[in-house]
Design an enzyme around this catalytic site. Structure first.
Site, PDB file in Angstrom:
ATOM      1  N   ASP A  35       2.473   4.051   9.237  1.00 63.39           N
ATOM      2  CA  ASP A  35       1.814   4.298   9.891  1.00 63.39           C
ATOM      3  C   ASP A  35       0.731   4.963   8.512  1.00 63.39           C
ATOM      4  O   ASP A  35       1.485   5.712   7.895  1.00 63.39           O
ATOM      5  CB  ASP A  35       1.525   5.126  11.008  1.00 63.39           C
ATOM      6  CG  ASP A  35       0.579   5.048  11.921  1.00 63.39           C
ATOM      7  OD1 ASP A  35      -0.580   4.094  11.432  1.00 63.39           O
ATOM      8  OD2 ASP A  35       0.216   6.047  12.407  1.00 63.39           O
ATOM      9  N   ASN A  83      -1.595  -5.332  17.810  1.00 63.86           N
ATOM     10  CA  ASN A  83      -3.343  -4.912  16.447  1.00 63.86           C
ATOM     11  C   ASN A  83      -3.191  -6.148  16.880  1.00 63.86           C
ATOM     12  O   ASN A  83      -4.445  -6.701  15.649  1.00 63.86           O
ATOM     13  CB  ASN A  83      -1.318  -5.167  15.200  1.00 63.86           C
ATOM     14  CG  ASN A  83      -1.510  -4.024  15.129  1.00 63.86           C
ATOM     15  OD1 ASN A  83       0.294  -3.810  14.006  1.00 63.86           O
ATOM     16  ND2 ASN A  83      -2.032  -2.481  15.400  1.00 63.86           N
TER      17      ASN A  83
HETATM   18  C1  FPP Z   1       0.220   0.846   9.505  1.00 67.56           C
HETATM   19  O1  FPP Z   1      -0.770   1.512   8.691  1.00 67.56           O
HETATM   20  C2  FPP Z   1       0.179  -0.887   9.382  1.00 67.56           C
HETATM   21  C3  FPP Z   1       0.301  -1.938  10.009  1.00 67.56           C
HETATM   22  C4  FPP Z   1       0.246  -1.366  11.421  1.00 67.56           C
HETATM   23  C5  FPP Z   1       0.614  -3.336   9.738  1.00 67.56           C
HETATM   24  C6  FPP Z   1       1.550  -2.879   8.549  1.00 67.56           C
HETATM   25  C7  FPP Z   1       1.779  -4.265   8.240  1.00 67.56           C
HETATM   26  C8  FPP Z   1       2.127  -5.583   6.657  1.00 67.56           C
HETATM   27  C9  FPP Z   1       1.874  -4.503   5.759  1.00 67.56           C
HETATM   28  C10 FPP Z   1       1.998  -6.515   6.790  1.00 67.56           C
HETATM   29  C11 FPP Z   1       2.545  -7.090   6.333  1.00 67.56           C
HETATM   30  C12 FPP Z   1       4.019  -6.368   6.274  1.00 67.56           C
HETATM   31  C13 FPP Z   1       5.381  -6.594   5.989  1.00 67.56           C
HETATM   32  C14 FPP Z   1       6.996  -5.439   6.515  1.00 67.56           C
HETATM   33  C15 FPP Z   1       6.190  -7.269   4.884  1.00 67.56           C
HETATM   34  P1  FPP Z   1      -2.478   1.817   9.563  1.00 67.56           P
HETATM   35  O2  FPP Z   1      -3.154   0.054   8.814  1.00 67.56           O
HETATM   36  O3  FPP Z   1      -2.057   1.704  11.709  1.00 67.56           O
HETATM   37  O4  FPP Z   1      -3.643   2.602   9.238  1.00 67.56           O
HETATM   38  P2  FPP Z   1      -3.877   3.473  10.113  1.00 67.56           P
HETATM   39  O5  FPP Z   1      -3.810   4.492  11.018  1.00 67.56           O
HETATM   40  O6  FPP Z   1      -3.984   4.899   8.203  1.00 67.56           O
HETATM   41  O7  FPP Z   1      -5.216   2.576   9.856  1.00 67.56           O
END
Ligand code: FPP
Length: 271
Positions: A35, A83
Site C-alpha cells: 500500500d 479496486n
Molecule cells: C497500492 O497502492 C497498490 C495497488 C492497489 C495496486 C498495485 C498493483 C500493481 C502495481 C499492478 C501490478 C502488480 C504486480 C504485483 C506486478 P495504492 O494505489 O492503494 O496507494 P495509495 O493508498 O497511496 O493511493
C-alpha cells in the site's frame, strides 16, 4: 553473530541484518498488502502510475529476498475486487503493468525455480492478462523452490462465499459426502488450498487494517504494520519485518510451556 544482537539496528548494514535473520526461525509463508504507491507518487508530484511502477521494483526485491532466504511462499495482494471501482484509467494502467510484469518476469521465475500462482476471480481480468497468467502458471508449475502467488480481483469475503457455493454444489452432486464440514474440509475449498497459512502478514503505508485480505487464512498470522510506503519498502525493510516476527512468541492458543522447544506450528485447518 551474538556480538550483533545488542546493537542498534540502524547501525547495522543490510548484510549484517540478513545474517541475523538467517539465524532465527524463518516464516514459511509471508503475505503482503502493498500500500502507498499513490501517495509515494503524489509526494513527488508524479502521476500515480509512477508509484505503481516503482512499487513493482519492491515486488521484485521481496521475491528475490524470500527466494534467497529459502522462504517457501510469498503472497501479494495486487488487485482487490474493490479496486475495480477506481477510475477506469488507473484500472487500465494496472492491468497493463500486470501484463508487462508477467511478460518480463517469466524468465527470472524460471531461472530461480519459482512457481507462479494466482488467487481471486481471475476470470474477471482482461483476456490478454488471463492468457499471460495461464502461460506463466503453466511454465512454472513444476518449480518447487518457492511459490509466488498474486491475489488478483481478490476479496477474502468473496473467497469464503465462493467456497461455500462450491461446497453446496459438490454436496448436491454427490462429490462431497460428509454432512459435517470441518475446518480442514473448508480450507480445501478456498482459493489458497495449495498454500500453508501465512506466518507473517506485512502491510505498508501506515494503515492498520486488513482490507478483506486472506480473512480465513490469517487466524493465527503475526501482523506487521509499517509506515513505509510500498515503493520505499525494499530488502532492508523486509528483513526488519522478518526480524520483528522472529521476536514474537507464537502460542496458537496454548501456554508458553507447551510451545517451548516443541516447534509447534499450526497446520492448515487444524482444529
Ligand atoms: C497500492 O497502492 C497498490 C495497488 C492497489 C495496486 C498495485 C498493483 C500493481 C502495481 C499492478 C501490478 C502488480 C504486480 C504485483 C506486478 P495504492 O494505489 O492503494 O496507494 P495509495 O493508498 O497511496 O493511493
Amino acid at each position: 553473530m551474538d556480538c550483533l544482537k545488542g546493537n542498534n539496528l540502524e547501525e547495522l548494514t543490510t548484510k549484517e541484518i540478513c545474517l541475523l535473520v538467517k539465524e532465527g526461525d524463518l516464516p514459511s509463508h509471508i503475505a503482503i498488502i502493498m500500500d502507498g504507491n499513490g501517495r509515494w507518487a503524489e509526494k513527488r508530484g508524479l502521476p500515480r502510475l509512477a508509484g505503481h511502477r516503482e512499487g513493482i521494483k519492491s515486488v521484485r526485491d521481496a521475491v528475490t529476498l524470500c527466494r534467497e532466504l529459502g522462504i517457501s511462499a510469498l503472497t501479494i495482494y495486487a488487485f482487490s475486487v474493490e479496486n475495480w471501482m477506481r477510475p477506469r484509467r488507473e484500472v487500465v494502467t494496472l492491468m497493463n503493468l500486470l501484463e508487462e510484469y508477467l511478460q518480463r518476469e517469466l524468465k527470472t521465475l524460471l531461472q530461480n525455480e519459482v512457481r507462479f500462482k494466482t488467487i481471486g476471480r481471475i476470470e474477471q481480468l482482461p483476456a490478454s492478462v488471463i492468457r499471460w497468467i495461464r502461460n506463466v502458471e503453466e511454465k512454472t508449475e513444476k518449480n518447487d523452490k518457492m511459490t509466488l502467488t498474486l491475489a488478483l480481483s481478490y476479496s477474502g469475503r468473496t473467497e469464503i462465499t465462493d467456497a461455500v457455493n462450491k461446497i453446496i454444489n459438490d454436496y448436491s452432486n454427490g462429490r462431497l459426502k460428509d454432512r459435517e464440514i470441518t475446518e480442514l474440509t473448508f480450507s480445501g475449498y478456498l482459493y489458497t488450498n495449495f498454500l500453508p497459512e501465512p506466518d507473517l502478514l506485512i502491510r505498508t503505508s501506515g494503515e492498520a487494517r486488513l482490507s478483506n485480505f486472506l480473512l480465513w487464512e490469517i487466524a493465527y498470522t503475526e501482523l506487521y504494520f509499517t509506515g513505509t510506503l510500498w515503493p520505499d519498502f525494499r530488502k532492508r525493510d523486509m528483513l526488519l519485518a522478518i526480524l520483528d516476527y522472529q521476536k514474537r512468541e507464537r502460542r496458537f492458543g496454548l501456554i508458553k510451556e507447551q510451545v517451548a522447544g516443541k516447534g509447534i506450528k499450526r497446520s492448515r485447518g487444524a482444529q
